[in-house]
Scaffold this active site. Structure first.
Site, mmCIF file in Angstrom:
data_model
loop_
_atom_site.group_PDB
_atom_site.id
_atom_site.type_symbol
_atom_site.label_atom_id
_atom_site.label_comp_id
_atom_site.label_asym_id
_atom_site.label_seq_id
_atom_site.Cartn_x
_atom_site.Cartn_y
_atom_site.Cartn_z
ATOM 1 N N HIS A 154 0.837 -1.218 0.000
ATOM 2 C CA HIS A 154 0.000 0.000 0.000
ATOM 3 C C HIS A 154 0.867 1.261 0.000
ATOM 4 O O HIS A 154 0.435 2.305 0.471
ATOM 5 C CB HIS A 154 -0.944 0.042 1.203
ATOM 6 C CG HIS A 154 -1.698 -1.235 1.437
ATOM 7 N ND1 HIS A 154 -2.954 -1.469 0.942
ATOM 8 C CD2 HIS A 154 -1.321 -2.369 2.090
ATOM 9 C CE1 HIS A 154 -3.347 -2.680 1.299
ATOM 10 N NE2 HIS A 154 -2.363 -3.259 1.989
ATOM 11 N N SER A 275 13.531 22.322 -15.933
ATOM 12 C CA SER A 275 12.286 23.045 -16.181
ATOM 13 C C SER A 275 12.601 24.363 -16.877
ATOM 14 O O SER A 275 13.652 24.964 -16.633
ATOM 15 C CB SER A 275 11.582 23.310 -14.850
ATOM 16 O OG SER A 275 10.735 24.431 -14.944
ATOM 17 N N LYS A 281 14.794 22.795 -10.772
ATOM 18 C CA LYS A 281 14.240 21.474 -11.040
ATOM 19 C C LYS A 281 15.158 20.512 -11.782
ATOM 20 O O LYS A 281 15.906 20.894 -12.663
ATOM 21 C CB LYS A 281 12.961 21.629 -11.872
ATOM 22 C CG LYS A 281 11.821 22.254 -11.118
ATOM 23 C CD LYS A 281 11.085 21.244 -10.280
ATOM 24 C CE LYS A 281 10.030 20.584 -11.129
ATOM 25 N NZ LYS A 281 9.341 19.556 -10.392
ATOM 26 N N GLU A 288 9.506 8.748 -16.603
ATOM 27 C CA GLU A 288 8.099 9.113 -16.817
ATOM 28 C C GLU A 288 7.652 8.778 -18.237
ATOM 29 O O GLU A 288 6.529 8.320 -18.458
ATOM 30 C CB GLU A 288 7.898 10.607 -16.555
ATOM 31 C CG GLU A 288 8.045 10.981 -15.087
ATOM 32 C CD GLU A 288 8.059 12.483 -14.903
ATOM 33 O OE1 GLU A 288 7.040 13.023 -14.462
ATOM 34 O OE2 GLU A 288 9.081 13.112 -15.215
#
Ligand code: ARG
Length: 462
Positions: A154, A275, A281, A288
């Site tokens: 979980h 970014s 960033k 991804e």
């Protein structure tokens, strides 16, 4: 001119012509198409269906076409599909003799054969890439048999494991993927040629000879089925889906682990991006993107399943749509596997942080309960006692190993000093030494077992 123009009185509408053409995507099959045609004409010659010299001339010209395409001298274009292109070019080069090639053949058995030949190659390539990926994972796992980290359920900390144990789980998944592709290859490796349009042929062809020339393991057993069947392509797409899903799960973990909150890993700049507005960033875009591409790979499976679902036997033009789905999934997962394998060595694991995380969250609570069981308490009762112990600690804001032995004893008289040893992270891992568990010795066995099975299954691929 169309290869089928005899029956027609008027030209095809321009829009219809463009809509009908599969050349922009099936040109990828030029090699398989030409090799298939060479084998077919040799067989026609050997069976006396066309003269031997004609077969030789056709085979020679086809070889020339292949060479010219590969060297860039001949550009593929201006035909309905790759089969038409090759045949038209052949006739352009050797005239009427070339018109004999399509004896005892249809584009229906031809296209199914081309696609099967193509996929046999793809399976080998994908399996090699999977093998490379597993080897990289194994290497990192071998270096991290002592790297303790929390295992999760979980997404909540559950029990201590090691990084080696965790990565070995992915090796198992990718190994199953290779086995799945190997199995799928058995059903790809069946030659439809000779089924012709749907009802085979009146010519005395030798299908086994063509199959041997093309290294097919089997020939199809029913001509209608052979030209109607795309099960092998659907299975291939499903195998791709499983690879994508496994890659996506690993990527998801890398994305999570690279967050400041986890800080389990750092992905080298070479595999991260920044970014355009936020100067601070560094994003795990490769992970991804691999995760994201799973969507299109799943989509391709669904699109082919749906396209096939109500088709009457035998060939229908709908089936031309199979190729884009297959090529897209194939290319996508090959790229994803390459990027993942390249990114792995660019990941550094923050061992201190992983161990610290494994210490938090009462991950050794099960070990406390097991301790009580070993002292004679029924498990359900031990679970209850340990639960109240965890509650007590969490209210005090301390870890289990900060309790005094008297505090332990106040929960159960069965506790003795050795409980403190039992709940050491290293011991919690070491004591899980049953087959499949995270103990170092056991994980080493798992890793060498994976390596052995990997070598065995790869032998079946080639
Ligand atoms: N371009 C077609 C395809 O990819 C080849 C088979 C065409 N056969 C036919 N009878 N129209 O499926």
């Amino acid at each position: 001119m169309k290869l089928w123009s005899g029956r027609f009185e008027r030209e095809t509408d321009e829009l219809a012509d463009e809509f009908n053409s599969s050349l922009p995507f099936d040109k990828k099959l030029y090699r398989q198409d030409i090799e298939g045609s060479i084998a077919h004409c040799k067989m026609l010659g050997a069976c006396g269906i066309i003269p031997d010299q004609d077969a030789d001339r056709i085979a020679g010209a086809l070889q020339g076409i292949l060479e010219d395409i590969e060297s860039g001298k001949l550009e593929i274009g201006g035909a309905e599909d790759i089969h038409t292109f090759v045949e038209t070019e052949l006739i352009k080069r050797i005239g009427d003799v070339g018109k004999k090639l399509h004896t005892a053949r249809s584009r229906n058995d031809q296209v199914a054969t081309d696609l099967r030949m193509y996929l046999k190659g793809s399976v080998s390539e994908i399996c090699s890439l999977l093998q490379g990926l597993i080897e990289r994972l194994l290497k990192i796992a071998r270096e991290n048999a002592d790297t303790i980290m929390p295992g999760f359920t979980h997404l909540q900390k559950a029990q201590p494991i090691t990084l080696a144990h965790h990565l070995a789980a992915y090796c198992e998944m990718f190994l199953r993927d290779i086995e799945r592709f190997t199995d799928c290859k058995k059903r790809i490796d069946v030659m439809p040629l000779g089924s012709c349009a749907l009802a085979a042929t009146t010519h005395p062809i030798d299908r086994k000879m063509t199959a041997a020339l093309l290294s097919f393991g089997q020939i199809s057993n029913n001509s209608l089925d052979a030209v109607s069947d795309r099960d092998f392509a659907i299975e291939f797409l499903f195998c791709c889906c499983m690879v994508s899903m496994h890659l996506s799960r690993l990527c998801e973990e890398f994305v999570l682990w690279s967050t400041e909150e986890f800080s389990f890993i750092n992905i080298d700049d070479a595999f991260a991006t920044g970014s355009s507005i936020m100067p601070q960033k560094k994003n795990p875009d490769m992970a991804e993107l691999i995760r994201g591409k799973t969507g299109r790979v799943y989509g391709n499976l669904l699109s082919l399943l749906t396209m096939m679902k109500a088709l009457p036997l035998a060939y229908n033009k709908d089936m031309q749509e199979d190729k884009n789905a297959v090529f897209d999934s194939e290319e996508t997962i090959k790229k994803c596997l390459k990027v993942m394998a390249a990114m792995l060595p660019a990941i550094t694991f923050n061992r201190r942080r992983m161990r610290a995380a494994a210490k938090e969250g009462y991950t050794v609570a099960t070990d406390v309960a097991d301790y009580l069981v070993k002292k004679g308490m029924p498990f359900r009762k031990a679970h209850e006692v340990t639960g109240t112990l965890v509650l007590y600690c969490s209210k005090k804001g301390i870890a289990l190993d900060k309790l005094t032995i008297d505090e332990f004893k106040s929960f159960s008289k069965l506790f003795e000093k050795d409980i403190l040893d039992t709940i050491k992270l290293e011991n919690a891992v070491k004591n899980r030494s049953v087959h499949g568990g995270p103990a170092k010795k056991e994980v080493k066995r798992q890793l060498s077992d994976i390596s052995k099975r990997l070598n065995q299954v790869m032998k079946k691929i080639y």
